[in-house]
Write a protein that holds these residues in place. Structure first.
Motif, PDB file in Angstrom:
ATOM      1  N   ARG A 145      -5.110  -6.400   5.585  1.00  0.00           N
ATOM      2  CA  ARG A 145      -4.416  -7.594   5.097  1.00  0.00           C
ATOM      3  C   ARG A 145      -3.628  -6.979   3.890  1.00  0.00           C
ATOM      4  O   ARG A 145      -3.626  -5.944   3.448  1.00  0.00           O
ATOM      5  CB  ARG A 145      -5.519  -8.317   4.774  1.00  0.00           C
ATOM      6  CG  ARG A 145      -6.537  -7.745   3.737  1.00  0.00           C
ATOM      7  CD  ARG A 145      -7.743  -8.571   3.481  1.00  0.00           C
ATOM      8  NE  ARG A 145      -8.830  -8.289   4.462  1.00  0.00           N
ATOM      9  CZ  ARG A 145     -10.125  -8.460   4.374  1.00  0.00           C
ATOM     10  NH1 ARG A 145     -10.484  -8.647   3.005  1.00  0.00           N
ATOM     11  NH2 ARG A 145     -10.813  -8.197   5.426  1.00  0.00           N
ATOM     12  N   PRO A 146      -2.831  -8.209   3.426  1.00  0.00           N
ATOM     13  CA  PRO A 146      -1.921  -7.592   2.316  1.00  0.00           C
ATOM     14  C   PRO A 146      -2.830  -6.974   1.278  1.00  0.00           C
ATOM     15  O   PRO A 146      -3.645  -7.836   0.730  1.00  0.00           O
ATOM     16  CB  PRO A 146      -1.154  -8.864   1.915  1.00  0.00           C
ATOM     17  CG  PRO A 146      -1.151  -9.478   3.252  1.00  0.00           C
ATOM     18  CD  PRO A 146      -2.571  -9.117   3.950  1.00  0.00           C
ATOM     19  N   TYR A 147      -2.037  -6.128   0.473  1.00  0.00           N
ATOM     20  CA  TYR A 147      -2.922  -5.528  -0.467  1.00  0.00           C
ATOM     21  C   TYR A 147      -1.981  -4.543  -1.311  1.00  0.00           C
ATOM     22  O   TYR A 147      -1.117  -4.084  -0.766  1.00  0.00           O
ATOM     23  CB  TYR A 147      -4.093  -4.530   0.018  1.00  0.00           C
ATOM     24  CG  TYR A 147      -4.883  -4.010  -1.242  1.00  0.00           C
ATOM     25  CD1 TYR A 147      -6.056  -4.775  -1.749  1.00  0.00           C
ATOM     26  CD2 TYR A 147      -4.768  -2.684  -1.611  1.00  0.00           C
ATOM     27  CE1 TYR A 147      -6.888  -4.365  -2.512  1.00  0.00           C
ATOM     28  CE2 TYR A 147      -5.633  -2.158  -2.679  1.00  0.00           C
ATOM     29  CZ  TYR A 147      -6.414  -2.862  -3.001  1.00  0.00           C
ATOM     30  OH  TYR A 147      -7.504  -2.290  -4.337  1.00  0.00           O
ATOM     31  N   GLU A 148      -2.221  -4.555  -2.723  1.00  0.00           N
ATOM     32  CA  GLU A 148      -1.337  -3.760  -3.595  1.00  0.00           C
ATOM     33  C   GLU A 148      -2.218  -2.676  -4.252  1.00  0.00           C
ATOM     34  O   GLU A 148      -3.122  -2.687  -4.900  1.00  0.00           O
ATOM     35  CB  GLU A 148      -0.901  -4.566  -4.731  1.00  0.00           C
ATOM     36  CG  GLU A 148       0.359  -5.579  -4.485  1.00  0.00           C
ATOM     37  CD  GLU A 148       0.914  -6.546  -5.710  1.00  0.00           C
ATOM     38  OE1 GLU A 148       0.145  -6.497  -6.700  1.00  0.00           O
ATOM     39  OE2 GLU A 148       1.841  -6.916  -5.464  1.00  0.00           O
ATOM     40  N   TYR A 149      -1.845  -1.433  -3.499  1.00  0.00           N
ATOM     41  CA  TYR A 149      -2.585  -0.210  -4.047  1.00  0.00           C
ATOM     42  C   TYR A 149      -1.745   0.209  -5.226  1.00  0.00           C
ATOM     43  O   TYR A 149      -0.874   0.513  -5.400  1.00  0.00           O
ATOM     44  CB  TYR A 149      -2.360   0.737  -2.630  1.00  0.00           C
ATOM     45  CG  TYR A 149      -2.829   2.187  -3.133  1.00  0.00           C
ATOM     46  CD1 TYR A 149      -4.415   2.058  -3.050  1.00  0.00           C
ATOM     47  CD2 TYR A 149      -2.034   3.195  -3.204  1.00  0.00           C
ATOM     48  CE1 TYR A 149      -4.863   3.382  -3.101  1.00  0.00           C
ATOM     49  CE2 TYR A 149      -2.710   4.215  -3.491  1.00  0.00           C
ATOM     50  CZ  TYR A 149      -4.081   4.563  -3.457  1.00  0.00           C
ATOM     51  OH  TYR A 149      -4.571   5.721  -3.831  1.00  0.00           O
ATOM     52  N   LEU A 150      -2.720   0.408  -6.334  1.00  0.00           N
ATOM     53  CA  LEU A 150      -2.620   0.922  -7.461  1.00  0.00           C
ATOM     54  C   LEU A 150      -2.733   2.567  -7.462  1.00  0.00           C
ATOM     55  O   LEU A 150      -3.855   2.962  -7.317  1.00  0.00           O
ATOM     56  CB  LEU A 150      -3.368   0.273  -8.424  1.00  0.00           C
ATOM     57  CG  LEU A 150      -3.208  -1.218  -8.606  1.00  0.00           C
ATOM     58  CD1 LEU A 150      -3.829  -1.793  -9.572  1.00  0.00           C
ATOM     59  CD2 LEU A 150      -1.637  -1.663  -8.808  1.00  0.00           C
ATOM     60  N   LEU A 151      -1.770   3.242  -7.761  1.00  0.00           N
ATOM     61  CA  LEU A 151      -1.679   4.854  -7.998  1.00  0.00           C
ATOM     62  C   LEU A 151      -1.448   5.193  -9.544  1.00  0.00           C
ATOM     63  O   LEU A 151      -0.448   4.900  -9.975  1.00  0.00           O
ATOM     64  CB  LEU A 151      -0.792   5.234  -6.801  1.00  0.00           C
ATOM     65  CG  LEU A 151      -0.686   6.834  -6.799  1.00  0.00           C
ATOM     66  CD1 LEU A 151      -1.853   7.466  -6.322  1.00  0.00           C
ATOM     67  CD2 LEU A 151       0.537   7.330  -6.031  1.00  0.00           C
TER      68      LEU A 151
END
Length: 187
Positions: A145-151
């Motif tokens: 599903r849509p997700y904002e991965y934080l790196l």
């Protein structure tokens, strides 16, 4: 055994066999994703079939590396639309489908990367794998599903989709890189 996710295979046989004999290299000598030939005017595949095939190739090869497969040979040759399943990376007239470009891009992104582990500290609906290539980390990941991965990293970051197109990323106010994820793999 094949799981309910496209491209996911139960490779536990290798682990079971290693209990009785020395460990042997594991090769997957012919892998692919079959598609039902579409009823298009040229007898080819629909766009979503082509894109799904490309997406599954990247996901399958990343999973294979995670399972310890040293060589995974993806079926590339000219296909036959007269059978129930179509596996080729090329149309009947020899033009590459998106899967060919996705595999080419995977090689460009990961090179001869060594598998280092799964991406950790992510929700269960995100799948990702870390590789080391030419002394640098490379990651391939996707989400159901849509997700904002934080790196969080001190190094430079660039992101590309599974076809090799650059993805616009930015840093949030905490200095984390925000990488948008969805069903299609991102590097």
């Amino acid at each position: 055994n094949v799981s309910n996710k496209p491209g996911v295979h139960d490779l536990s046989l290798q682990r079971q066999a290693s209990a009785y004999a020395e460990e042997k290299p594991m090769w997957l000598t012919e892998g692919g994703m079959g598609q039902m030939a579409a009823q298009t005017k040229d007898g080819g595949l629909y766009d979503e079939q082509v894109r799904g095939m490309a997406r599954a190739a990247v996901q399958t090869l990343a999973r294979s590396a995670a399972e310890g497969v040293q060589k995974h040979f993806w079926f590339m040759l000219h296909g036959d639309y007269n059978v129930n399943q179509f596996f080729s990376c090329f149309t009947n007239d020899g033009k590459p489908y998106a899967v060919y470009n996705a595999l080419s891009n995977m090689t460009r992104q990961l090179g001869e990367g060594q598998y280092k582990g799964k991406v950790s500290d992510v929700p269960e609906y995100i799948e990702g794998y870390v590789f080391e290539t030419e002394g640098k980390k490379a990651v391939v990941l996707w989400s159901d599903r849509p997700y904002e991965y934080l790196l969080q990293t001190d190094g430079s970051v660039r992101a590309a989709d599974f076809m090799g197109e650059s993805i616009a990323i930015s840093q949030n106010d905490r200095g984390e890189w925000v990488i948008p994820l969805g069903i299609e793999p991102v590097y």
